[in-house]
Design an enzyme around this catalytic site. Sequence first.
Site, short mmCIF file in Angstrom:
data_model
loop_
_atom_site.label_atom_id
_atom_site.label_comp_id
_atom_site.label_asym_id
_atom_site.label_seq_id
_atom_site.Cartn_x
_atom_site.Cartn_y
_atom_site.Cartn_z
N LYS A 68 -3.23 -38.75 -70.38
CA LYS A 68 -4.09 -37.60 -70.74
C LYS A 68 -4.73 -37.75 -72.12
O LYS A 68 -5.79 -37.21 -72.38
CB LYS A 68 -3.29 -36.30 -70.68
N ASP A 104 -5.45 -27.51 -67.77
CA ASP A 104 -4.04 -27.09 -67.82
C ASP A 104 -3.88 -25.74 -68.52
O ASP A 104 -3.09 -24.88 -68.08
CB ASP A 104 -3.19 -28.12 -68.58
P1 NAP Z 1 5.12 -35.50 -72.24
O1 NAP Z 1 3.87 -35.45 -73.04
O2 NAP Z 1 5.74 -36.80 -71.89
O3 NAP Z 1 6.21 -34.61 -73.06
C1 NAP Z 1 7.54 -34.50 -72.59
C2 NAP Z 1 8.31 -33.46 -73.42
O4 NAP Z 1 9.62 -33.34 -72.86
C3 NAP Z 1 8.50 -33.85 -74.88
O5 NAP Z 1 8.55 -32.69 -75.67
C4 NAP Z 1 9.87 -34.55 -74.85
O6 NAP Z 1 10.55 -34.51 -76.09
C5 NAP Z 1 10.59 -33.67 -73.85
N1 NAP Z 1 11.69 -34.38 -73.20
C6 NAP Z 1 11.59 -35.33 -72.23
N2 NAP Z 1 12.81 -35.74 -71.86
C7 NAP Z 1 13.69 -35.04 -72.63
C8 NAP Z 1 15.11 -35.03 -72.72
N3 NAP Z 1 15.86 -35.84 -71.95
N4 NAP Z 1 15.69 -34.18 -73.61
C9 NAP Z 1 14.93 -33.37 -74.39
N5 NAP Z 1 13.59 -33.35 -74.35
C10 NAP Z 1 12.98 -34.17 -73.47
O7 NAP Z 1 4.95 -34.73 -70.85
P2 NAP Z 1 4.02 -33.47 -70.55
O8 NAP Z 1 2.72 -33.90 -70.02
O9 NAP Z 1 4.06 -32.58 -71.73
O10 NAP Z 1 4.81 -32.81 -69.31
C11 NAP Z 1 6.03 -32.16 -69.53
C12 NAP Z 1 6.50 -31.41 -68.27
O11 NAP Z 1 5.54 -30.43 -67.92
C13 NAP Z 1 6.67 -32.30 -67.04
O12 NAP Z 1 7.81 -31.85 -66.35
C14 NAP Z 1 5.41 -32.03 -66.24
O13 NAP Z 1 5.62 -32.21 -64.85
C15 NAP Z 1 5.20 -30.55 -66.55
N6 NAP Z 1 3.80 -30.16 -66.36
C16 NAP Z 1 3.51 -29.24 -65.41
C17 NAP Z 1 2.21 -28.84 -65.21
C18 NAP Z 1 1.91 -27.83 -64.16
O14 NAP Z 1 0.73 -27.70 -63.78
N7 NAP Z 1 2.88 -27.08 -63.68
C19 NAP Z 1 1.17 -29.39 -65.98
C20 NAP Z 1 1.48 -30.32 -66.97
C21 NAP Z 1 2.82 -30.71 -67.14
P3 NAP Z 1 10.37 -35.71 -77.17
O15 NAP Z 1 9.08 -35.43 -77.89
O16 NAP Z 1 11.57 -35.57 -78.05
O17 NAP Z 1 10.34 -37.00 -76.39
#
Ligand code: NAP
Length: 285
Positions: A68, A104
Site C-alpha cells: 500500500k 479504507d
Molecule cells: P501492517 O501495516 O502490517 O501493520 C500491522 C500492525 O499489527 C502493526 O501495528 C504491528 O505492530 C501489529 N502487529 C502485527 N503482529 C503483531 C503481534 N504479534 N503483536 C503485536 N502487534 C502486532 O498491516 P495493516 O495493513 O495495518 O493491517 C492490519 C490488520 O488490519 C490486518 O489484520 C488486516 O487484515 C486488517 N485490515 C482490515 C481491513 C478491512 O477492510 N477490514 C482493511 C485494512 C486492514 P508493529 O508495528 O510492532 O509490527
Amino acid sequence: MLKKKLVGIIGFPLKHSISPAFQQAAFDFCGLPVEYQAWETPAESFEERVRLLREPDCLGTNVTIPYKEAVIPLLDEVEGKARLIGAVNTVVNRKGRLIGYNTDAEGFIRALEDDAGFESFEKKAVILGAGGAARAVAVALLTAEVGELAIFNRTTARAEALANDLIRRLAVNGIQSLPWNDTLLNEKLSQCDLLVNTTAIGMAHSPRANESPLAEGLIPVHALVYDLVYNPPETMLLRLARLKGARTLNGLAMLVYQGAAAFTLWTGEKAPLGLMLDKARRALR
Ligand code: NAP
C-alpha cells in the site's frame, strides 16, 4: 464478442483474500464485462505488475499488504486523502495514467456510522496498532473530529512516528502515542468511547490467530469495540468484549464498503452493496 476488461488485487500472499469473490459478483450483477483477478505478486515482479495496469484493457487494481505504501512512487498522481494517509489501496487507470486512492478510511467510517450508529465528534478513541490500517483509521477519526486519540503499538517508535506525522499533516491536537503497557492501556481504555484493533492479532492463518491483543480485564465494557479483522467474523477480542457486555463490530462491513468505493472509482457506477456483503459473508464460510 466484447473483450472483457481486467481489474484485480495486488498483494502477497493473497490466498485468503475474499475480494475476488464479492467484486466479481458485483460486476456480474451489474452486467459489466469485467474480470476481477487475484494478482499474487512477489517483490521481484511488483514494478512490472504495476506497469501492466497501464494497458488499455485494465481498469486498475486494489492494493493490499505489503504494497500500500510501496505503490505510491510508481503512480502518476495520488488523490488528497490517500496522500494524507500515506497509503494507496485502489489504483485507477485513466488512459494510461495511474491515479492512487485510499478507500479504507471511507470504508472504516461508513461501517462505524451506518452499521454501529457511532458518532465520532468529540469522543475518546483508542487505536491498537500503527501500521497502514491504523493510518487510515486515524485520518478517518480525526476528519470526523474525534476529541481524543490514543495510539498504542508493540513498536512504540512506530506509534510515535504516526502521531507526529498526523499532528504535522493535519494540524490537529489531542493525539497521543503511548507504549504498550497495562497501566497506560488501562488508564486510556477505562475512559474511552471507542476501541479499534488494527493489529493483525486474532486474524485467521496468522501466528496469533485465536488470541486477543488485550487481556479480558482491560477490555472496556462501555465502549464500542471495533476489530478490523473480519476472518474469523468473531475474533477472540470481540468474543471477550461481547461476553463482558460491550457492543462490537468486526471488519467485514469496512472491507465491503472500501471495495464498493473502489468499484465506483473503476466503473462510475453505484456498487450493489447488499449483494457484495452477502457474497463476502458466504466466502468466509
Ligand atoms: P501492517 O501495516 O502490517 O501493520 C500491522 C500492525 O499489527 C502493526 O501495528 C504491528 O505492530 C501489529 N502487529 C502485527 N503482529 C503483531 C503481534 N504479534 N503483536 C503485536 N502487534 C502486532 O498491516 P495493516 O495493513 O495495518 O493491517 C492490519 C490488520 O488490519 C490486518 O489484520 C488486516 O487484515 C486488517 N485490515 C482490515 C481491513 C478491512 O477492510 N477490514 C482493511 C485494512 C486492514 P508493529 O508495528 O510492532 O509490527
